[in-house]
Every structure is written in structure tokens, then in C-alpha cells.
Design a protein around this motif. Sequence first.
Motif, PDB file in Angstrom:
ATOM      1  N   GLY A   6      -6.251  39.243  16.897  1.00  0.00           N
ATOM      2  CA  GLY A   6      -6.894  39.486  15.618  1.00  0.00           C
ATOM      3  C   GLY A   6      -6.886  40.964  15.254  1.00  0.00           C
ATOM      4  O   GLY A   6      -6.657  41.838  16.086  1.00  0.00           O
ATOM      5  N   LEU A  66      -5.656  38.981   2.687  1.00  0.00           N
ATOM      6  CA  LEU A  66      -5.053  37.979   3.571  1.00  0.00           C
ATOM      7  C   LEU A  66      -3.828  37.395   2.896  1.00  0.00           C
ATOM      8  O   LEU A  66      -3.883  36.962   1.746  1.00  0.00           O
ATOM      9  CB  LEU A  66      -6.062  36.867   3.877  1.00  0.00           C
ATOM     10  N   SER A  96       1.266  36.343  14.195  1.00  0.00           N
ATOM     11  CA  SER A  96       0.512  35.108  14.403  1.00  0.00           C
ATOM     12  C   SER A  96       0.864  34.386  15.706  1.00  0.00           C
ATOM     13  O   SER A  96       0.627  33.202  15.840  1.00  0.00           O
ATOM     14  CB  SER A  96       0.738  34.148  13.227  1.00  0.00           C
ATOM     15  N   TYR A 147     -12.686  35.357  12.888  1.00  0.00           N
ATOM     16  CA  TYR A 147     -12.628  34.100  13.650  1.00  0.00           C
ATOM     17  C   TYR A 147     -13.604  34.167  14.817  1.00  0.00           C
ATOM     18  O   TYR A 147     -13.526  35.078  15.640  1.00  0.00           O
ATOM     19  CB  TYR A 147     -11.191  33.911  14.134  1.00  0.00           C
ATOM     20  N   THR A 174      -4.085  28.534   2.854  1.00  0.00           N
ATOM     21  CA  THR A 174      -5.185  29.289   3.437  1.00  0.00           C
ATOM     22  C   THR A 174      -6.386  28.400   3.747  1.00  0.00           C
ATOM     23  O   THR A 174      -6.739  27.533   2.960  1.00  0.00           O
ATOM     24  CB  THR A 174      -5.631  30.410   2.477  1.00  0.00           C
ATOM     25  N   LYS A 219      -2.042  31.808   5.773  1.00  0.00           N
ATOM     26  CA  LYS A 219      -2.594  31.460   7.083  1.00  0.00           C
ATOM     27  C   LYS A 219      -4.096  31.221   7.027  1.00  0.00           C
ATOM     28  O   LYS A 219      -4.595  30.565   6.116  1.00  0.00           O
ATOM     29  CB  LYS A 219      -2.243  32.540   8.110  1.00  0.00           C
ATOM     30  N   LYS A 220      -4.881  31.773   8.003  1.00  0.00           N
ATOM     31  CA  LYS A 220      -6.301  31.423   8.059  1.00  0.00           C
ATOM     32  C   LYS A 220      -7.118  32.497   8.762  1.00  0.00           C
ATOM     33  O   LYS A 220      -6.598  33.380   9.431  1.00  0.00           O
ATOM     34  CB  LYS A 220      -6.471  30.099   8.812  1.00  0.00           C
ATOM     35  N   ASN A 280      -1.881  38.503   8.018  1.00  0.00           N
ATOM     36  CA  ASN A 280      -1.617  37.107   7.691  1.00  0.00           C
ATOM     37  C   ASN A 280      -2.371  36.121   8.569  1.00  0.00           C
ATOM     38  O   ASN A 280      -2.221  34.909   8.398  1.00  0.00           O
ATOM     39  CB  ASN A 280      -0.109  36.817   7.770  1.00  0.00           C
ATOM     40  N   TYR A 281      -3.212  36.615   9.512  1.00  0.00           N
ATOM     41  CA  TYR A 281      -3.865  35.661  10.419  1.00  0.00           C
ATOM     42  C   TYR A 281      -5.007  36.358  11.162  1.00  0.00           C
ATOM     43  O   TYR A 281      -4.810  37.374  11.809  1.00  0.00           O
ATOM     44  CB  TYR A 281      -2.834  35.125  11.422  1.00  0.00           C
ATOM     45  N   VAL A 282      -6.203  35.824  11.033  1.00  0.00           N
ATOM     46  CA  VAL A 282      -7.392  36.299  11.752  1.00  0.00           C
ATOM     47  C   VAL A 282      -7.650  37.795  11.512  1.00  0.00           C
ATOM     48  O   VAL A 282      -7.319  38.645  12.331  1.00  0.00           O
ATOM     49  CB  VAL A 282      -7.294  36.010  13.266  1.00  0.00           C
ATOM     50  N   CYS A 323     -10.349  34.735   7.682  1.00  0.00           N
ATOM     51  CA  CYS A 323     -10.558  36.030   7.056  1.00  0.00           C
ATOM     52  C   CYS A 323     -12.037  36.169   6.698  1.00  0.00           C
ATOM     53  O   CYS A 323     -12.579  35.345   5.958  1.00  0.00           O
ATOM     54  CB  CYS A 323      -9.686  36.139   5.814  1.00  0.00           C
ATOM     55  N   THR A 325     -11.423  38.828  16.017  1.00  0.00           N
ATOM     56  CA  THR A 325     -11.913  37.656  16.754  1.00  0.00           C
ATOM     57  C   THR A 325     -13.159  38.012  17.548  1.00  0.00           C
ATOM     58  O   THR A 325     -13.179  39.011  18.274  1.00  0.00           O
ATOM     59  CB  THR A 325     -10.836  37.123  17.722  1.00  0.00           C
TER      60      THR A 325
END
Length: 199
Positions: free
Chosen positions: A19, A71, A13, A83, A108, A74-75, A45-47, A77, A54
Amino acid sequence: ECENYSNIDILRSDWEYGGAGGIVGHCANEASVKNCTNNGKVSGNYVIGGICGTLEEGNIYKCENIANIGLIGKKGCGGIVGYVKRSINKIENCENCGNINVEDNSSTEGVGGIVGIIRSSGWYEEIKLDIINCCNLGNINADAGSAAGIVGIQGTICKKNELNIYNCYNAGKITGNKRAEIISTIAKSNNTETITNIE
């Protein structure tokens, strides 16, 4: 045209990370991903996205994700794209059939059947995303997070965030603290939305 059968698992991350996706990690500079299928599980855990991690000034056309996505907190997904970051982008004629499961969902945000998060990284940047003729058939499990069949979050932190959704539908079951068939969270500021022929 391309097809992936390998599983992808990335836990990272830091700011250099672009990504992780079943086909491509970072699609930018007017690049296009066309006629591709992902069959391998994508987790991180991220994107992360079934096709692309991405999307930043790019196009995804006629792609399909069949595999499950996992996932871990984090954020960002999405069944197709994790993203969407900036500039003009398009996702057209795409389908997600894979289930999305958030394992550590206490922190999340942004889980979507097509796109996880649409958000810029700077106040002076603009985003435009067209999602056309897309569908989500996979189930989404994000108990404590925000989840939706098409877009998880349309965020702010930018000069303009324009989202247009045409002829799309969700047929998957969605579990989440903030959940919706189309868009879970719209952070109203300089955002505009057009939603047409949605099921």
C-alpha cells in the motif's frame, strides 16, 4: 510526530505490494502512527490512503490529511487509511480535509473519507476496527463505484469483521453509484457494526 510535503504516485498491484500512504505504506504488528500530517498528493491504482496505505494490527492517532487523493481504478482508497486487513486496529481523532477523486471508476470499490475497505485475506482471520472522533471534510468523487464519508466497504472473506464507529461525521459531498454518509456497502455474513453519535 511527522509531516509530509512530497507528492506520492505509485502504480502497482502485485501480491508483495503493501500500500501507499502520505506517511506510511503499511502499518502492522502493533505499530502506531501519531500526530502526523500529510500535505502531499497521494495517487495510485490500488490501496492508497492519505496517512496509511494498509493498516494491519495497528493504530492511527491524531493524524490529518490535507492533500488530495487520486485513485486510478482498482480498490481501496481512504482519506486516512486505504485498506484495513486483519486483527485489532484503531483510528482515533483523525481528520481528512483532502478531496478524493477516482479517475477510472468503472471497476472501483471501496472509497471512504476515513477508510476505503475493511476486509480480511483469509476465512479464518478476524478483524476489529474502532473509528473514534473522526471526520471527513473532503469531497469524494467515485461516479460508478461505492463511496461513503467514513467507510467505503465493510467486506466479508473472514471469520469475523467487527466495525465500531463512535462520534464521527461527514461534511463532504459524495458522488458515487453506491454512496452513503457513513458506510456505503456492508457485505452481511459474519459482520457486526456499532454506530454511535454520528452526524
